[in-house]
Write a protein that holds these residues in place. Sequence first.
Motif, PDB file in Angstrom:
ATOM      1  N   LYS A   8       0.832  -1.203   0.000  1.00  0.00           N
ATOM      2  CA  LYS A   8       0.000   0.000   0.000  1.00  0.00           C
ATOM      3  C   LYS A   8       0.866   1.252   0.000  1.00  0.00           C
ATOM      4  CE  LYS A   8      -3.881  -2.115   2.515  1.00  0.00           C
ATOM      5  NZ  LYS A   8      -4.604  -2.140   3.821  1.00  0.00           N
ATOM      6  N   THR A   9       1.911   1.256   0.807  1.00  0.00           N
ATOM      7  CA  THR A   9       2.797   2.420   0.875  1.00  0.00           C
ATOM      8  C   THR A   9       3.479   2.663  -0.461  1.00  0.00           C
ATOM      9  OG1 THR A   9       3.183   2.100   3.236  1.00  0.00           O
ATOM     10  CG2 THR A   9       4.815   3.394   2.029  1.00  0.00           C
ATOM     11  N   ARG A  10       3.985   1.609  -1.071  1.00  0.00           N
ATOM     12  CA  ARG A  10       4.674   1.746  -2.352  1.00  0.00           C
ATOM     13  C   ARG A  10       3.733   2.257  -3.441  1.00  0.00           C
ATOM     14  NH1 ARG A  10       7.193  -4.005  -3.254  1.00  0.00           N
ATOM     15  NH2 ARG A  10       7.757  -3.087  -5.274  1.00  0.00           N
ATOM     16  N   ALA A  11       2.518   1.737  -3.468  1.00  0.00           N
ATOM     17  CA  ALA A  11       1.562   2.178  -4.485  1.00  0.00           C
ATOM     18  C   ALA A  11       1.187   3.639  -4.277  1.00  0.00           C
ATOM     19  CB  ALA A  11       0.320   1.286  -4.445  1.00  0.00           C
ATOM     20  N   ARG A  12       0.867   3.998  -3.042  1.00  0.00           N
ATOM     21  CA  ARG A  12       0.490   5.389  -2.767  1.00  0.00           C
ATOM     22  C   ARG A  12       1.608   6.332  -3.163  1.00  0.00           C
ATOM     23  NH1 ARG A  12       2.029   8.586   1.071  1.00  0.00           N
ATOM     24  NH2 ARG A  12       2.834   6.887   2.357  1.00  0.00           N
ATOM     25  N   ARG A  13       2.838   6.025  -2.799  1.00  0.00           N
ATOM     26  CA  ARG A  13       3.972   6.904  -3.130  1.00  0.00           C
ATOM     27  C   ARG A  13       4.151   7.033  -4.637  1.00  0.00           C
ATOM     28  NH1 ARG A  13       8.368   4.820   1.431  1.00  0.00           N
ATOM     29  NH2 ARG A  13       7.474   5.996   3.193  1.00  0.00           N
ATOM     30  N   TRP A  14       3.934   5.938  -5.378  1.00  0.00           N
ATOM     31  CA  TRP A  14       4.060   6.018  -6.834  1.00  0.00           C
ATOM     32  C   TRP A  14       3.003   6.926  -7.429  1.00  0.00           C
ATOM     33  CZ3 TRP A  14       6.275   6.235 -11.208  1.00  0.00           C
ATOM     34  CH2 TRP A  14       5.517   6.170 -12.387  1.00  0.00           C
ATOM     35  N   PHE A  15       1.756   6.764  -7.028  1.00  0.00           N
ATOM     36  CA  PHE A  15       0.693   7.604  -7.565  1.00  0.00           C
ATOM     37  C   PHE A  15       0.990   9.080  -7.289  1.00  0.00           C
ATOM     38  CE2 PHE A  15      -2.065   3.707  -6.622  1.00  0.00           C
ATOM     39  CZ  PHE A  15      -1.916   3.214  -7.912  1.00  0.00           C
ATOM     40  N   GLU A  16       1.495   9.375  -6.115  1.00  0.00           N
ATOM     41  CA  GLU A  16       1.789  10.767  -5.772  1.00  0.00           C
ATOM     42  C   GLU A  16       2.988  11.293  -6.567  1.00  0.00           C
ATOM     43  OE1 GLU A  16       2.179  10.604  -1.548  1.00  0.00           O
ATOM     44  OE2 GLU A  16       0.006  10.526  -1.199  1.00  0.00           O
ATOM     45  N   SER A  17       3.985  10.462  -6.808  1.00  0.00           N
ATOM     46  CA  SER A  17       5.133  10.918  -7.603  1.00  0.00           C
ATOM     47  C   SER A  17       4.737  11.122  -9.057  1.00  0.00           C
ATOM     48  CB  SER A  17       6.292   9.915  -7.499  1.00  0.00           C
ATOM     49  OG  SER A  17       5.986   8.690  -8.154  1.00  0.00           O
ATOM     50  N   LEU A  18       3.866  10.253  -9.578  1.00  0.00           N
ATOM     51  CA  LEU A  18       3.372  10.448 -10.940  1.00  0.00           C
ATOM     52  C   LEU A  18       2.569  11.729 -11.027  1.00  0.00           C
ATOM     53  CD1 LEU A  18       2.951   9.423 -13.830  1.00  0.00           C
ATOM     54  CD2 LEU A  18       0.978   8.098 -12.986  1.00  0.00           C
ATOM     55  N   ARG A  19       1.767  12.004 -10.005  1.00  0.00           N
ATOM     56  CA  ARG A  19       1.027  13.267  -9.965  1.00  0.00           C
ATOM     57  C   ARG A  19       1.955  14.467 -10.090  1.00  0.00           C
ATOM     58  NH1 ARG A  19      -0.943  15.056  -5.040  1.00  0.00           N
ATOM     59  NH2 ARG A  19       1.178  14.601  -4.334  1.00  0.00           N
ATOM     60  N   ASP A  20       3.040  14.447  -9.349  1.00  0.00           N
ATOM     61  CA  ASP A  20       3.985  15.563  -9.393  1.00  0.00           C
ATOM     62  C   ASP A  20       4.605  15.718 -10.781  1.00  0.00           C
ATOM     63  OD1 ASP A  20       3.424  15.935  -6.721  1.00  0.00           O
ATOM     64  OD2 ASP A  20       5.259  14.950  -6.013  1.00  0.00           O
ATOM     65  N   ASP A  21       4.957  14.600 -11.417  1.00  0.00           N
ATOM     66  CA  ASP A  21       5.557  14.660 -12.750  1.00  0.00           C
ATOM     67  C   ASP A  21       4.551  15.157 -13.788  1.00  0.00           C
ATOM     68  OD1 ASP A  21       7.934  13.730 -11.728  1.00  0.00           O
ATOM     69  OD2 ASP A  21       7.614  11.650 -12.352  1.00  0.00           O
ATOM     70  N   LEU A  22       3.314  14.726 -13.681  1.00  0.00           N
ATOM     71  CA  LEU A  22       2.289  15.168 -14.613  1.00  0.00           C
ATOM     72  C   LEU A  22       2.001  16.656 -14.451  1.00  0.00           C
ATOM     73  CD1 LEU A  22      -0.092  12.104 -14.345  1.00  0.00           C
ATOM     74  CD2 LEU A  22       0.941  12.914 -16.476  1.00  0.00           C
ATOM     75  N   CYS A  23       1.912  17.113 -13.218  1.00  0.00           N
ATOM     76  CA  CYS A  23       1.673  18.544 -12.989  1.00  0.00           C
ATOM     77  C   CYS A  23       2.792  19.367 -13.608  1.00  0.00           C
ATOM     78  CB  CYS A  23       1.564  18.824 -11.492  1.00  0.00           C
ATOM     79  SG  CYS A  23       0.014  18.278 -10.730  1.00  0.00           S
ATOM     80  N   ALA A  24       4.024  18.928 -13.426  1.00  0.00           N
ATOM     81  CA  ALA A  24       5.166  19.659 -13.994  1.00  0.00           C
ATOM     82  C   ALA A  24       5.090  19.679 -15.520  1.00  0.00           C
ATOM     83  CB  ALA A  24       6.477  19.025 -13.533  1.00  0.00           C
ATOM     84  N   ALA A  25       4.676  18.575 -16.124  1.00  0.00           N
ATOM     85  CA  ALA A  25       4.588  18.507 -17.582  1.00  0.00           C
ATOM     86  C   ALA A  25       3.518  19.447 -18.121  1.00  0.00           C
ATOM     87  CB  ALA A  25       4.294  17.068 -18.010  1.00  0.00           C
ATOM     88  N   PHE A  26       2.380  19.513 -17.459  1.00  0.00           N
ATOM     89  CA  PHE A  26       1.307  20.396 -17.916  1.00  0.00           C
ATOM     90  C   PHE A  26       1.676  21.862 -17.702  1.00  0.00           C
ATOM     91  CE2 PHE A  26      -0.945  16.508 -18.120  1.00  0.00           C
ATOM     92  CZ  PHE A  26      -2.046  16.703 -18.931  1.00  0.00           C
ATOM     93  N   GLU A  27       2.317  22.165 -16.601  1.00  0.00           N
ATOM     94  CA  GLU A  27       2.744  23.546 -16.360  1.00  0.00           C
ATOM     95  C   GLU A  27       3.789  23.984 -17.383  1.00  0.00           C
ATOM     96  OE1 GLU A  27       1.890  23.771 -11.537  1.00  0.00           O
ATOM     97  OE2 GLU A  27       3.953  23.571 -12.269  1.00  0.00           O
ATOM     98  N   ALA A  28       4.660  23.064 -17.807  1.00  0.00           N
ATOM     99  CA  ALA A  28       5.659  23.400 -18.827  1.00  0.00           C
ATOM    100  C   ALA A  28       4.982  23.762 -20.149  1.00  0.00           C
ATOM    101  CB  ALA A  28       6.616  22.227 -19.025  1.00  0.00           C
ATOM    102  N   ILE A  29       3.918  23.055 -20.494  1.00  0.00           N
ATOM    103  CA  ILE A  29       3.178  23.368 -21.715  1.00  0.00           C
ATOM    104  C   ILE A  29       2.545  24.755 -21.615  1.00  0.00           C
ATOM    105  CG2 ILE A  29       1.146  22.744 -23.078  1.00  0.00           C
ATOM    106  CD1 ILE A  29       1.863  19.803 -22.511  1.00  0.00           C
ATOM    107  N   GLU A  30       1.998  25.075 -20.456  1.00  0.00           N
ATOM    108  CA  GLU A  30       1.422  26.414 -20.270  1.00  0.00           C
ATOM    109  C   GLU A  30       2.475  27.503 -20.495  1.00  0.00           C
ATOM    110  OE1 GLU A  30      -1.658  27.748 -19.533  1.00  0.00           O
ATOM    111  OE2 GLU A  30      -2.490  25.792 -19.998  1.00  0.00           O
ATOM    112  N   GLU A  31       3.695  27.241 -20.093  1.00  0.00           N
ATOM    113  CA  GLU A  31       4.771  28.224 -20.268  1.00  0.00           C
ATOM    114  C   GLU A  31       5.123  28.427 -21.734  1.00  0.00           C
ATOM    115  OE1 GLU A  31       7.981  26.765 -17.921  1.00  0.00           O
ATOM    116  OE2 GLU A  31       7.039  27.277 -15.990  1.00  0.00           O
ATOM    117  N   GLU A  32       4.819  27.435 -22.572  1.00  0.00           N
ATOM    118  CA  GLU A  32       5.182  27.481 -23.988  1.00  0.00           C
ATOM    119  C   GLU A  32       4.104  28.108 -24.862  1.00  0.00           C
ATOM    120  OE1 GLU A  32       6.135  23.484 -25.103  1.00  0.00           O
ATOM    121  OE2 GLU A  32       7.404  23.185 -23.335  1.00  0.00           O
ATOM    122  N   ALA A  33       2.984  28.486 -24.288  1.00  0.00           N
ATOM    123  CA  ALA A  33       1.880  29.025 -25.079  1.00  0.00           C
ATOM    124  C   ALA A  33       2.296  30.320 -25.777  1.00  0.00           C
ATOM    125  CB  ALA A  33       0.671  29.280 -24.183  1.00  0.00           C
ATOM    126  N   GLU A  34       2.106  30.374 -27.089  1.00  0.00           N
ATOM    127  CA  GLU A  34       2.487  31.562 -27.854  1.00  0.00           C
ATOM    128  C   GLU A  34       1.501  32.696 -27.592  1.00  0.00           C
ATOM    129  OE1 GLU A  34       2.806  30.562 -31.944  1.00  0.00           O
ATOM    130  OE2 GLU A  34       4.599  29.316 -31.677  1.00  0.00           O
TER     131      GLU A  34
END
Length: 293
Positions: A8-34
């Motif tokens: 349970k601990t390993r799964a929860r930590r993975w979901f939260e780390s993926l969340r952080d990576d996804l948020c960073a990816a979407f924010e990077a796209i927002e920065e690239e908007a022309e």
Amino acid sequence: MTDWADRKTRARRWFESLRDDLCAAFEAIEEEAETALYGAGTPARFELTPWDRSNDPAVEAGGGVMGMLRGKVFEKVGIHCSTVHGEFSPEFAKAIPGAQDDPRFWASGISLIAHARNPHVPAAHMNTRMIVTTKGWFGGGGDLNPMMDAYRNAEHEDTLDFHAAMRSACDRHGPDYYARFSEECERYFWLPHRNEARGVGGIFYDRHDTGDWADDFAFTKDVGRAFLDVYPRLVRRRMHQPWTEAEREHQLFRRGRYAEFNLLYDRGTTFGLKTGGNVESILSSLPPLATWP
């Protein structure tokens, strides 16, 4: 003896780390908007809002963090993580493996829905989760939802690239996974009252328990990584294409179909509402704007 606490601990930590990576990816796209297409302004960031499943501070039943972004490229993105536990209602327990005799459960997962402003950028959905009753399993997947009719076919390059990413994740774990889970996705994301598919598919799996927990977990992680890789690429491919008012109107029409599925058939919506989840997180999958004839 199975060490479910560690799993349970390993799964929860993975979901939260993926969340952080996804948020960073979407924010990077927002920065690239022309500016020429999307206007000036500070790039949007996710607003993270913690929530508790229990309204009683004396009762610990888990909770999560709702992440919402409303920006230039993305009209609305929800990326949410939650870890909850408790007991299913007697009625709901009948439909859940391992809960008929013991209604206690634990569930953790991540869910994402993205609605872009540009009609040429496909909407997308991804979620992965782990559920434990007297049994334990994984579920989830990802699917692509183009708004333009010209993009809504199996041979379009966006569809091909998205399915290739999902196939790659599947092929690392089972030679039949992609065939099975893509077919299941087609069956699941179908609007019977409209006699049409919600989008162009992807993969969907549920109650996935092969007996090899480590590989089932690795597969679930690969699905998340595949989505993290492919969807931002598709957004960047389309985000700077100009659009017309007629295309925008058609996008809102297609969003109506999306909303119908989520309200009528989506299992995640049902599970969240029946287990005391955060209503705002659960219903954030609905598009910000939609139209019906």
